[in-house]
Design a protein around this motif. Structure first.
Motif, PDB file in Angstrom:
ATOM      1  N   SER A   1     -12.804 -38.768   4.080  1.00 34.55           N
ATOM      2  CA  SER A   1     -12.561 -40.022   4.172  1.00 34.55           C
ATOM      3  C   SER A   1     -10.850 -40.407   4.466  1.00 34.55           C
ATOM      4  CB  SER A   1     -12.879 -40.815   3.029  1.00 34.55           C
ATOM      5  OG  SER A   1     -12.309 -42.043   2.646  1.00 34.55           O
ATOM      6  N   GLY A   2     -10.265 -39.552   3.518  1.00 35.90           N
ATOM      7  CA  GLY A   2      -8.814 -39.587   3.703  1.00 35.90           C
ATOM      8  C   GLY A   2      -8.027 -40.610   3.047  1.00 35.90           C
ATOM      9  N   SER A   3      -8.784 -41.218   1.891  1.00 38.17           N
ATOM     10  CA  SER A   3      -8.162 -42.459   1.263  1.00 38.17           C
ATOM     11  C   SER A   3      -6.839 -41.512   0.573  1.00 38.17           C
ATOM     12  CB  SER A   3      -8.940 -42.857   0.211  1.00 38.17           C
ATOM     13  OG  SER A   3      -9.286 -41.724  -0.994  1.00 38.17           O
ATOM     14  N   ASN A   4      -6.702 -40.482   0.106  1.00 40.77           N
ATOM     15  CA  ASN A   4      -5.485 -39.917  -0.389  1.00 40.77           C
ATOM     16  C   ASN A   4      -4.558 -39.787   0.600  1.00 40.77           C
ATOM     17  OD1 ASN A   4      -5.670 -39.081  -3.420  1.00 40.77           O
ATOM     18  ND2 ASN A   4      -7.565 -38.639  -2.603  1.00 40.77           N
ATOM     19  N   TYR A   5      -4.762 -39.349   1.646  1.00 44.74           N
ATOM     20  CA  TYR A   5      -4.086 -39.372   3.059  1.00 44.74           C
ATOM     21  C   TYR A   5      -3.387 -40.572   3.165  1.00 44.74           C
ATOM     22  CZ  TYR A   5      -2.825 -39.971   7.842  1.00 44.74           C
ATOM     23  OH  TYR A   5      -1.987 -40.345   8.632  1.00 44.74           O
TER      24      TYR A   5
ATOM     25  N   ILE B   1      -6.370 -43.423  -9.919  1.00 43.94           N
ATOM     26  CA  ILE B   1      -5.368 -42.580 -10.320  1.00 43.94           C
ATOM     27  C   ILE B   1      -4.735 -41.639  -9.225  1.00 43.94           C
ATOM     28  CG2 ILE B   1      -4.933 -40.835 -12.051  1.00 43.94           C
ATOM     29  CD1 ILE B   1      -7.016 -42.111 -13.779  1.00 43.94           C
ATOM     30  N   GLU B   2      -5.801 -41.096  -8.338  1.00 48.72           N
ATOM     31  CA  GLU B   2      -5.368 -40.198  -7.524  1.00 48.72           C
ATOM     32  C   GLU B   2      -4.155 -40.822  -6.480  1.00 48.72           C
ATOM     33  OE1 GLU B   2      -8.867 -37.025  -6.671  1.00 48.72           O
ATOM     34  OE2 GLU B   2      -9.050 -39.107  -5.645  1.00 48.72           O
ATOM     35  N   HIS B   3      -4.685 -42.063  -6.216  1.00 44.25           N
ATOM     36  CA  HIS B   3      -3.558 -42.758  -5.104  1.00 44.25           C
ATOM     37  C   HIS B   3      -2.388 -42.993  -5.502  1.00 44.25           C
ATOM     38  CE1 HIS B   3      -7.695 -43.965  -3.359  1.00 44.25           C
ATOM     39  NE2 HIS B   3      -7.489 -42.597  -3.008  1.00 44.25           N
TER      40      HIS B   3
END
Ligand code: GRF
Length: 189
Positions: free
Chosen positions: A11-15, A173-175
């Motif tokens: 999905s790439g939400s962290n990207y 939290i990751e983001h």
């Protein structure tokens, strides 16, 4: 100016969170230069279009072995003068070719408090186990999967019973934590 490459398979939400954190690349002294994906249909590629980001998309099936595709990746990394590789949901084990070329310069995000709940279902495994403190880990990538030296961690307590809700909290939290940690690493070097 430091140059980042992000590797992602899904999905790439962290990207996207990393891209947003480095929009003002002059201020940060760092920019995202390349997105690498092993999955031609991954949603992360749609996200990359928004940022006009150069991508290197490959299908591992078209290569004889890991060494061959990692050499192809390495050519791109060198071309873009990449300083740091950020794995963000990249579903392949990094092999010797990249580990040797980028020793100490590959990091990963894991959605659990390592060394607990390694592997690809970190959130679900922790939830099923019944732990009440969850979290996120950023670590260096080594030969041992999810086993490299830990750089940063952030924890939350969760007493609810919705895996979906928990996942939302963990991703929030990751983001925050991933871009924050990258900024610290860049400044420290
Ligand atoms: C994240 O939970 C990350 O911790 C794990 O894979 C997931 C990727 O999510 N390694 P996204 O593709 O960044 O949305």
């Amino acid at each position: 100016m430091k140059h980042l490459a992000v590797f992602a398979s899904g999905s790439g939400s962290n990207y996207e969170a990393i891209e947003n954190a480095f929009l003002d690349s002059n201020k940060e002294g760092c920019c995202v230069s390349l997105l690498v994906s092993d999955s031609p249909n991954a949603f992360v590629l749609e996200r990359a279009k928004k940022f006009n980001r150069e991508t290197f998309v490959f299908n591992p099936k078209n290569y004889e072995n890991k060494e061959k595709y990692e050499k192809d990746i390495l050519d791109r990394l060198i071309k873009h003068d990449i300083d740091l590789i950020c794995l963000a949901g990249y579903m392949r084990i990094i092999g010797d070719t990249l580990l040797e070329a980028y020793q100490g310069r590959i990091i990963n995000i894991h959605p659990a408090l390592l060394p607990s709940f390694k592997g690809k279902n970190g959130i679900e495994d922790a939830f099923d186990y019944g732990v009440k403190v969850f979290g996120v880990t950023i670590h260096y990538v080594s030969k041992e999967v999810d086993g490299g030296k830990i750089i940063a961690q952030r924890a939350i307590e969760y007493y609810g019973n919705s895996l979906q809700e928990l996942e939302t909290y963990i991703h929030e939290i990751e983001h925050e934590l991933y871009p924050e940690t990258i900024k610290k690493l860049i400044k420290g070097n």
